[in-house]
Design an enzyme around this catalytic site. Structure first.
Site, mmCIF file in Angstrom:
data_model
loop_
_atom_site.group_PDB
_atom_site.id
_atom_site.type_symbol
_atom_site.label_atom_id
_atom_site.label_comp_id
_atom_site.label_asym_id
_atom_site.label_seq_id
_atom_site.Cartn_x
_atom_site.Cartn_y
_atom_site.Cartn_z
ATOM 1 N N HIS A 29 14.997 -33.983 -19.018
ATOM 2 C CA HIS A 29 14.808 -34.721 -17.765
ATOM 3 C C HIS A 29 13.365 -34.609 -17.269
ATOM 4 O O HIS A 29 13.122 -34.751 -16.072
ATOM 5 C CB HIS A 29 15.813 -34.235 -16.722
ATOM 6 C CG HIS A 29 17.226 -34.465 -17.156
ATOM 7 N ND1 HIS A 29 17.822 -35.707 -17.122
ATOM 8 C CD2 HIS A 29 18.144 -33.625 -17.713
ATOM 9 C CE1 HIS A 29 19.053 -35.622 -17.594
ATOM 10 N NE2 HIS A 29 19.272 -34.363 -17.970
ATOM 11 N N LYS B 118 4.432 -3.041 -6.246
ATOM 12 C CA LYS B 118 5.833 -2.729 -6.544
ATOM 13 C C LYS B 118 6.786 -3.184 -5.450
ATOM 14 O O LYS B 118 7.815 -3.760 -5.720
ATOM 15 C CB LYS B 118 5.973 -1.224 -6.780
ATOM 16 C CG LYS B 118 7.375 -0.774 -7.177
ATOM 17 C CD LYS B 118 7.738 -1.268 -8.551
ATOM 18 C CE LYS B 118 9.119 -0.859 -8.984
ATOM 19 N NZ LYS B 118 9.594 -1.689 -10.107
ATOM 20 N N ARG C 177 2.134 1.140 -5.902
ATOM 21 C CA ARG C 177 2.333 0.344 -4.690
ATOM 22 C C ARG C 177 1.095 -0.480 -4.345
ATOM 23 O O ARG C 177 1.146 -1.377 -3.492
ATOM 24 C CB ARG C 177 2.665 1.254 -3.505
ATOM 25 C CG ARG C 177 3.910 2.075 -3.686
ATOM 26 C CD ARG C 177 4.172 2.885 -2.447
ATOM 27 N NE ARG C 177 4.460 2.025 -1.326
ATOM 28 C CZ ARG C 177 5.673 1.694 -0.922
ATOM 29 N NH1 ARG C 177 6.722 2.165 -1.545
ATOM 30 N NH2 ARG C 177 5.849 0.907 0.114
ATOM 31 N N GLU D 254 14.432 -15.035 -15.666
ATOM 32 C CA GLU D 254 13.924 -13.666 -15.554
ATOM 33 C C GLU D 254 12.972 -13.348 -16.718
ATOM 34 O O GLU D 254 11.950 -12.680 -16.533
ATOM 35 C CB GLU D 254 15.110 -12.692 -15.494
ATOM 36 C CG GLU D 254 14.775 -11.216 -15.684
ATOM 37 C CD GLU D 254 13.809 -10.638 -14.649
ATOM 38 O OE1 GLU D 254 13.450 -11.318 -13.681
ATOM 39 O OE2 GLU D 254 13.377 -9.481 -14.863
ATOM 40 N N LYS E 52 9.143 -12.119 -16.373
ATOM 41 C CA LYS E 52 8.597 -10.905 -17.018
ATOM 42 C C LYS E 52 7.321 -11.256 -17.770
ATOM 43 O O LYS E 52 6.316 -10.560 -17.681
ATOM 44 C CB LYS E 52 9.593 -10.300 -18.008
ATOM 45 C CG LYS E 52 10.752 -9.534 -17.484
ATOM 46 C CD LYS E 52 10.432 -8.196 -16.853
ATOM 47 C CE LYS E 52 10.066 -8.321 -15.412
ATOM 48 N NZ LYS E 52 11.075 -8.376 -14.409
ATOM 49 N N CYS F 292 0.815 -1.215 0.000
ATOM 50 C CA CYS F 292 0.000 0.000 0.000
ATOM 51 C C CYS F 292 0.854 1.272 0.000
ATOM 52 O O CYS F 292 2.002 1.258 0.425
ATOM 53 C CB CYS F 292 -0.869 0.030 1.238
ATOM 54 S SG CYS F 292 -1.744 -1.504 1.513
ATOM 55 N N TRP G 273 -3.454 -2.217 -1.408
ATOM 56 C CA TRP G 273 -3.209 -3.538 -2.001
ATOM 57 C C TRP G 273 -3.663 -4.521 -0.932
ATOM 58 O O TRP G 273 -3.004 -4.680 0.094
ATOM 59 C CB TRP G 273 -1.721 -3.678 -2.295
ATOM 60 C CG TRP G 273 -1.325 -4.870 -3.109
ATOM 61 C CD1 TRP G 273 -1.332 -4.963 -4.469
ATOM 62 C CD2 TRP G 273 -0.825 -6.127 -2.622
ATOM 63 N NE1 TRP G 273 -0.865 -6.206 -4.851
ATOM 64 C CE2 TRP G 273 -0.546 -6.943 -3.744
ATOM 65 C CE3 TRP G 273 -0.579 -6.650 -1.352
ATOM 66 C CZ2 TRP G 273 -0.042 -8.230 -3.638
ATOM 67 C CZ3 TRP G 273 -0.078 -7.938 -1.247
ATOM 68 C CH2 TRP G 273 0.178 -8.710 -2.388
ATOM 69 N N ASN H 119 0.044 0.674 6.474
ATOM 70 C CA ASN H 119 0.661 -0.294 5.566
ATOM 71 C C ASN H 119 1.367 -1.317 6.447
ATOM 72 O O ASN H 119 2.015 -0.937 7.420
ATOM 73 C CB ASN H 119 1.669 0.436 4.665
ATOM 74 C CG ASN H 119 2.269 -0.477 3.620
ATOM 75 O OD1 ASN H 119 1.793 -1.586 3.412
ATOM 76 N ND2 ASN H 119 3.309 -0.005 2.963
ATOM 77 N N GLY H 120 1.234 -2.599 6.124
ATOM 78 C CA GLY H 120 1.860 -3.641 6.939
ATOM 79 C C GLY H 120 0.818 -4.650 7.375
ATOM 80 O O GLY H 120 -0.284 -4.698 6.823
ATOM 81 N N GLU I 127 4.397 -12.059 -15.302
ATOM 82 C CA GLU I 127 3.925 -10.913 -14.531
ATOM 83 C C GLU I 127 3.022 -10.011 -15.348
ATOM 84 O O GLU I 127 1.992 -9.544 -14.894
ATOM 85 C CB GLU I 127 5.101 -10.029 -14.099
ATOM 86 C CG GLU I 127 5.971 -10.564 -13.043
ATOM 87 C CD GLU I 127 6.983 -9.520 -12.610
ATOM 88 O OE1 GLU I 127 6.783 -8.917 -11.561
ATOM 89 O OE2 GLU I 127 7.986 -9.312 -13.326
HETATM 90 C C1 AGP Z 1 9.931 -7.767 -10.564
HETATM 91 O O1 AGP Z 1 9.441 -7.569 -11.844
HETATM 92 C C2 AGP Z 1 8.923 -8.134 -9.574
HETATM 93 N N1 AGP Z 1 7.871 -7.192 -9.496
HETATM 94 C C3 AGP Z 1 9.412 -8.658 -8.237
HETATM 95 O O2 AGP Z 1 9.836 -9.962 -8.456
HETATM 96 C C4 AGP Z 1 10.539 -7.872 -7.524
HETATM 97 O O3 AGP Z 1 11.727 -7.984 -8.234
HETATM 98 C C5 AGP Z 1 10.728 -8.429 -6.088
HETATM 99 O O4 AGP Z 1 9.538 -8.280 -5.377
HETATM 100 C C6 AGP Z 1 11.868 -7.759 -5.350
HETATM 101 O O5 AGP Z 1 11.627 -6.385 -5.201
HETATM 102 P P1 AGP Z 1 12.764 -5.390 -4.748
HETATM 103 O O6 AGP Z 1 13.769 -5.334 -5.844
HETATM 104 O O7 AGP Z 1 12.082 -4.075 -4.526
HETATM 105 O O8 AGP Z 1 13.371 -5.947 -3.492
#
Ligand code: AGP
Length: 601
Positions: free
Chosen positions: A497, A596, A27, A474, A478, A2, A74, A100-101, A481
């Site tokens: 395998h 984020k 966020r 990675e 991407k 959040c 969020w 937040n938390g 996500e």
């Molecule tokens: C990346 O595209 C993601 N949204 C996620 O995996 C991110 O890299 C991860 O949550 C770590 O975030 P940070 O780099 O802010 O620690």
């Protein structure tokens, strides 16, 4: 997670508060709201939807008043409903709180408060905070003491802000394991989960520490310790980000803007102070064991760096996903733990570092966010200087981290006598921004067309060997996500395998192929491509060398030296994920269910 924002000023604030949560929306974006104190009382407006949508339904920008807090949510506890949106108010509507938390003991507290007659309107953990403040204010009279007493009852993590009719000229705020920054200016004070909340108003920042609370008045900040209520010293940082860098600059999405910024990202990472890079290499050399930790993209960044350390410094560095660190790591005083994080606020990564510190280890970080919790927690922080990354999915920040870690690997190589290798790679690195620019200039159109042609494919496999393996991981992340399609990354040699059984005409495979000069790595990768082809799979090659016989389609990349070529694949496949998402009309900058910075465990 959040976004929290707050403003205390002498002028009307509702327009600025609206801008502020709009800038924090990455966020969390399922609902939002504001609470402003004015001469009529405490005005609370909130609803589900984006900040823009909510503003159209319940105008947020037309509220009188100069002191207020705001939130973009969020959901963690409680569904996405109007009642669960923040701010939450006390029974008598004289207090409003945003949070937040996660409050771990909220059920217990809620039962206690309900038994005492408090009426709850939401199913959030947050609401207990405002009722606790109300309860203690009734019994103690002092708002500050009630606020601190309420904080003392909370277990879990929080960044919290409160406005009240009892002291209408100020905001109370506090943090414990959840980020909260204060922006200062002569005539106003700002509050935010991160600097984007107030970058348009000030760049002077005070980072609240865990266990601190603050009282904000226009142009005045008083920071105190929650346990002792004693005043604390404040350090004001100057953040070198600017408002323009946090705007789209003519691009349709932040993601494509940030992908296009990557030539500059490499330059910025190359400009990170050599003393900081050498300092980290030196720390590594002085410790018996070093771990690299990260989660999500930064875990894959750590894995890419692992190959650099092997190749340039002939050292094997274990990599652990931050969330598994407690279960796996063997940490003692002769251990160094290096954390990688864009935000510097990721719960799992902070937790790994806290665990390491408890066991006497030394700690370091590569981070994109000045003043973030992580940078303040570790012994040695390298700020990578990639500028604000607004899109929820990480692109340029990841590349910046890889370049920083490549430099650390070269520095460690130099310490162990591999000077020639280090110098060669550093010389090659100077050409990387141009190679990325060439890729962006010449290949974006082809990649967009390829993505459009195949956006209906539901299953994707990304395969690579050597350092191309974490790049494949990675690239699959991407794709997942941002498109919501099924994508898997794996070492190309792993395919036979088990996973090979999945291959059919509906399962598309992207092979990240090294150049022919890499000899055995090239040959082995092509062997894996043949395996897919032999099972009728559709093959897309991401490669520098033409190979129209084997691949059904190709993403052709500029030539680059072996250690840097994987980074061109990384950028090309970021573009591929982006254009697939665009073709599918996904919410590119804010994919569903993601946030984020994941500040809860
Ligand atoms: C990346 O595209 C993601 N949204 C996620 O995996 C991110 O890299 C991860 O949550 C770590 O975030 P940070 O780099 O802010 O620690």
């Amino acid at each position: 997670m959040c976004g929290i924002s707050g403003i205390v000023s002498q002028q009307a604030i509702s327009g600025d508060l609206f801008e502020s949560i709009r800038n924090l929306e990455y966020r969390g974006y399922d609902s939002c709201g504001v609470a402003i104190v004015n001469r009529h009382g405490l005005v609370v407006r909130k609803d589900i939807g984006t900040v823009e949508e909510v503003n159209r339904r319940v105008p947020l920008t037309e509220i009188e008043g100069s002191v207020g807090i705001a939130h973009t949510r969020w959901a963690t506890h409680g569904a996405v409903t109007q009642a669960n949106a923040h701010p939450h108010t006390s029974c008598a509507a004289d207090f409003a709180v945003v949070h937040n938390g996660i409050i771990g003991n909220y059920r217990y507290l809620r039962e206690e408060l309900v038994s005492e007659g408090h009426e709850f309107r939401s199913s959030t953990d947050t609401e207990v905070i405002v009722h606790l403040i109300e309860k203690y204010h009734r019994s103690m009279g002092s708002l500050e003491r009630a606020f601190v007493k309420a904080l003392g009852r909370l277990e879990g993590s929080y960044a919290v802000a409160m406005v009240s009719l009892h002291e209408p000229d100020r905001i109370y705020c506090a943090r414990f394991e959840s980020p909260l920054l204060i922006g200062t200016r002569a005539d106003a004070t700002y509050l935010g989960s991160d600097v984007n909340a107030f970058l348009g108003f000030t760049r002077s920042v005070i980072a609240l520490e865990d266990g601190q609370y603050a009282i904000l008045l226009p142009g005045q900040v008083c920071v105190k310790d929650i346990a002792t209520r004693q005043m604390q010293a404040k350090t004001v940082l100057d953040v070198d980000w600017n408002v323009e860098s946090a705007q789209k600059g003519g691009h349709p999405h932040f993601m494509i803007k940030e992908i296009h910024e990557q030539p500059q990202t490499v330059i910025q990472a190359g400009e990170v102070d050599t003393a900081a890079i050498d300092g980290l290499a030196d720390m590594m050399a002085r410790h018996r064991r070093t771990y690299l930790v990260g989660v999500g993209t930064t875990f894959y960044v750590a894995q890419m760096a692992q190959y650099y350390f092997s190749s340039l410094a002939r050292t094997f560095i274990p990599v652990i996903s931050s969330d598994e660190f407690r279960s796996l790591a063997q940490v003692d005083a002769d251990t160094l733990v290096i954390a990688i994080s864009q935000s510097g606020e990721t719960y799992d990564t902070l937790d790994a570092i806290r665990f390491a510190k408890e066991r006497g280890a030394r700690t370091a970080a590569v981070c994109n966010t000045m003043g973030a919790s992580l940078t303040r927690l570790v012994d040695h922080a390298i700020i990578q200087g990639s500028g604000p990354e607004i899109c929820v999915v990480s692109t340029k920040a990841a590349l910046g981290q890889i370049v920083v870690l490549l430099r650390v690997a070269a520095a460690l190589g130099r310490l162990s006598g591999a000077t020639d290798r280090a110098e060669t790679v550093m010389r090659d690195l100077r050409a990387l921004p141009d190679a990325i620019q060439q890729l962006l200039d010449e290949r974006t159109g082809d990649i967009a067309a390829l993505a459009k042609r195949h956006c209906h494919i539901r299953h994707w496999l990304f395969l690579g060997r050597g350092i191309y393996y974490p790049v494949a991981l990675e690239s699959a992340l991407k794709m997942k996500e941002v498109t919501y399609l099924h994508a898997e990354g794996m070492p190309a040699g792993f395919l036979k395998h088990g996973t090979l059984s999945l291959i059919d005409e509906g399962f598309f495979t992207v092979i990240l192929a090294p150049s022919k000069e890499e000899g055995a790595l090239y040959t082995a990768t092509m062997g894996n491509a043949e395996e897919v082809k032999a099972r009728g799979g559709y093959l897309i090659g991401s490669l520098a060398d033409e190979n129209g016989e084997l691949f059904d389609e190709q993403i052709r990349l500029p030539k680059a030296p072996p250690l840097l070529a994987p980074l061109l694949h990384l950028v090309a496949l970021q573009l591929f994920a982006y254009f697939t998402a665009v073709a599918l009309q996904r919410n590119v900058d804010r994919p569903r269910s993601l946030a984020k910075s994941v500040t809860v465990g």
